[in-house]
Enzyme design. Structure first.
Site, PDB file in Angstrom:
ATOM      1  NE  ARG A   1      -2.364  -1.966   3.205  1.00 43.15           N
ATOM      2  CZ  ARG A   1      -2.854  -2.229   4.413  1.00 43.15           C
ATOM      3  NH1 ARG A   1      -3.964  -1.635   4.811  1.00 43.15           N
ATOM      4  NH2 ARG A   1      -2.235  -3.061   5.226  1.00 43.15           N
TER       5      ARG A   1
ATOM      6  CB  THR B   1       3.445 -12.082  12.923  1.00 42.16           C
ATOM      7  OG1 THR B   1       2.240 -12.711  13.395  1.00 42.16           O
ATOM      8  CG2 THR B   1       3.077 -10.800  12.182  1.00 42.16           C
TER       9      THR B   1
ATOM     10  CE1 TYR C   1       4.547  -7.352  14.111  1.00 43.68           C
ATOM     11  CE2 TYR C   1       4.737  -6.753  16.428  1.00 43.68           C
ATOM     12  CZ  TYR C   1       4.334  -7.644  15.442  1.00 43.68           C
ATOM     13  OH  TYR C   1       3.745  -8.839  15.796  1.00 43.68           O
TER      14      TYR C   1
ATOM     15  CG  ASP D   1       5.052  -1.543  10.252  1.00 44.57           C
ATOM     16  OD1 ASP D   1       5.238  -2.056  11.381  1.00 44.57           O
ATOM     17  OD2 ASP D   1       4.083  -1.834   9.530  1.00 44.57           O
TER      18      ASP D   1
ATOM     19  CG  ASN E   1      -1.973  -7.856  19.898  1.00 47.20           C
ATOM     20  OD1 ASN E   1      -1.066  -7.755  20.730  1.00 47.20           O
ATOM     21  ND2 ASN E   1      -1.809  -8.457  18.724  1.00 47.20           N
TER      22      ASN E   1
ATOM     23  NE  ARG F   1      29.529  24.948  -0.347  1.00 47.00           N
ATOM     24  CZ  ARG F   1      30.333  24.957  -1.411  1.00 47.00           C
ATOM     25  NH1 ARG F   1      30.528  26.068  -2.105  1.00 47.00           N
ATOM     26  NH2 ARG F   1      30.958  23.844  -1.772  1.00 47.00           N
TER      27      ARG F   1
ATOM     28  CB  SER G   1      32.545  46.916  -3.909  1.00 47.11           C
ATOM     29  OG  SER G   1      32.030  47.323  -2.668  1.00 47.11           O
TER      30      SER G   1
END
Length: 454
Positions: A15, A79, A100, A102, A167, A331, A403
């Site tokens: 999904r 599982t 788990y 995820d 659960n 940077r 400059s």
């Protein structure tokens, strides 16, 4: 008793509609499974086992170098089948914590509570009480309140459907008991899979006192099966981070418009405006102000400094009372001493600026060592690259760079020296000298401007 952690990370995540394994999708720029592993590590386990399946090569490459034991689940048969694969690596006399990959937001305190609940029993479950438990397996208790099983939504009767305790799938189990129960699992069900939750009924049948623990927040046990749910986890995580920053002494002008994608360490009275992103490790000293739309990555900002709007600071260090921006970019290797001012459209890379020096507009400073009290005029460039190698520009204390000057490295401008505007400096300028390196001006009288032809 020793601890081993098992992380289930074999699911494909259809999904998500992505070639990337589901558990590698990020929350706060970190893969979900990495959140799980990092939290598990805080419990000091002897082993962390990661069960992989779909995209295993990508997963192992992403998690390389972390002292993990990778165990393959070649076929995804549930599982219970997943945990069966790791049985040869588990000891009888250890506690096994099953997590788990995820479900990234479970806190250390919640997992520790689950382990504490398992101290005097063979099985402890992490459960959660939901206002709407639709779709979840219900925790079934007897008249004495003891857990006797888990019933799935499709199998629940009317009375069981009214149960709000569900659960989460996370559990702590003694090694010997886990092995015994896993050996008795059956796939005699509609899906033909081996379900880890079936061990709960086995434990109840043996008279095991099944303990439970609950999280502080529902979001701790929520997973992500699609990108909408992933976005929900991101917002929950960011809400926690914003709350912690405010509790630690920061003022967030709008807490829902600050993103933390790493670790932010702050002193008192820090102010952060909207749309600020923190990445990696960022330290903010007392009274620091970060204006809107800034990105700060792996940097340290000294007390009293101000980063003005739309600036980017990466792997740089600012001392006290500096001012940067707006629209400035620091940077890696940029280092600003106390009181340095860096203005709009200035880019600095691998350069140290001494105390009180200024580069206020439209300037590039790369591979430079700049002393104290130096003024860098608008449009100045250190020409540090010859197409193959980088070279250093040195500008000593008190120098003034006019400059639109180009300083062609390697070159040195001495103490209190001056470079005239528009110069291209290719030779060293000694202390207190004036360098003018530009074409001589000619004024032509009687010159006619071109006109359009007819």
């Amino acid at each position: 008793m020793s601890l081993s952690v098992v992380v289930l990370a074999a699911g494909k995540g259809t999904r998500m509609r992505s070639a990337l394994p589901k558990v590698l999708h990020p929350v706060a720029h970190k893969p979900m499974v990495q959140h799980v592993i990092d939290t598990a590590r805080t419990l000091a386990p002897e082993n962390v086992h990661v069960i992989y399946g779909h995209g295993g090569d990508v997963l192992m490459d992403k998690l390389a170098g972390q002292q993990l034991n990778f165990v393959e689940q070649a076929q995804q048969l549930g599982t219970g089948h997943a945990v069966q694969q790791v049985v040869p690596h588990l000891g009888d006399n250890e506690t096994v914590l099953i997590l788990y990959g995820d479900v990234p937001l479970t806190r250390k305190e919640t997992l520790q509570g689950l382990l504490d609940a398992a101290i005097n029993t063979d099985l402890a479950l992490l459960t959660v009480t939901l206002p709407d438990p639709t779709g979840y397996g219900r925790i079934v208790r007897n008249a004495n309140g003891a857990v006797v099983g888990i019933v799935e939504q499709k199998d629940a009767n009317t009375e069981q459907l009214a149960i709000s305790e569900v659960n989460t799938g996370m559990m702590a189990v003694k090694g010997a008991a886990l092995k015994r129960w896993l050996g008795n699992l059956s796939n005699n069900n509609a899906q033909g899979e081996y379900y880890l939750t079936d061990i709960v009924a086995m434990a109840a049948d043996e008279g095991v006192n099944i303990a439970t623990a609950q999280p502080q927040a529902i979001s701790e046990v929520e997973g992500a099966n699609n990108r909408v749910q992933l976005a929900g986890l991101e917002r929950a995580y960011q809400a926690w981070q914003a709350e912690q920053l405010m509790l630690n002494g920061a003022t967030l002008m709008d807490p829902v418009r600050v993103d933390v994608r790493g670790e932010v360490i702050i002193a008192n009275d820090v102010v952060v405006d909207v749309n600020v992103i923190f990445e990696g490790r960022v330290e903010l000293g007392e009274g620091v102000v970060i204006e809107s739309n800034c990105v700060l990555r792996n940097c340290k900002i000294g007390a009293g400094s101000r980063v003005k709007a739309n600036s980017v600071i990466e792997e740089a260090v600012l001392a006290e009372n500096c001012a940067v921006g707006p629209y400035a970019r620091l940077r890696p290797g940029a280092e600003l001493a106390e009181g340095v001012q860096v203005g709009n459209f200035v880019e600095i890379k691998k350069t140290r600026m001494g105390k009180g020096s200024k580069a206020s507009h439209l300037t590039y400073l790369g591979d430079a060592m700049i002393g104290a009290g130096v003024n860098i005029g608008a449009g100045t460039i250190t020409c540090n690259y010859d197409g193959v190698n980088k070279f250093v520009t040195e500008i000593d204390d008190g120098a003034f760079i006019g400059s639109n000057s180009s300083l062609v490295a390697p070159v040195r401008v001495g103490k209190n020296a001056t470079v005239g505007a528009g110069s291209a400096v290719t030779k060293n300028v000694e202390d207190e000298e004036l360098a003018v390196a530009r074409g001589k001006q000619r004024n032509i009288t009687g010159w006619q401007r071109p006109v359009k032809k007819g």
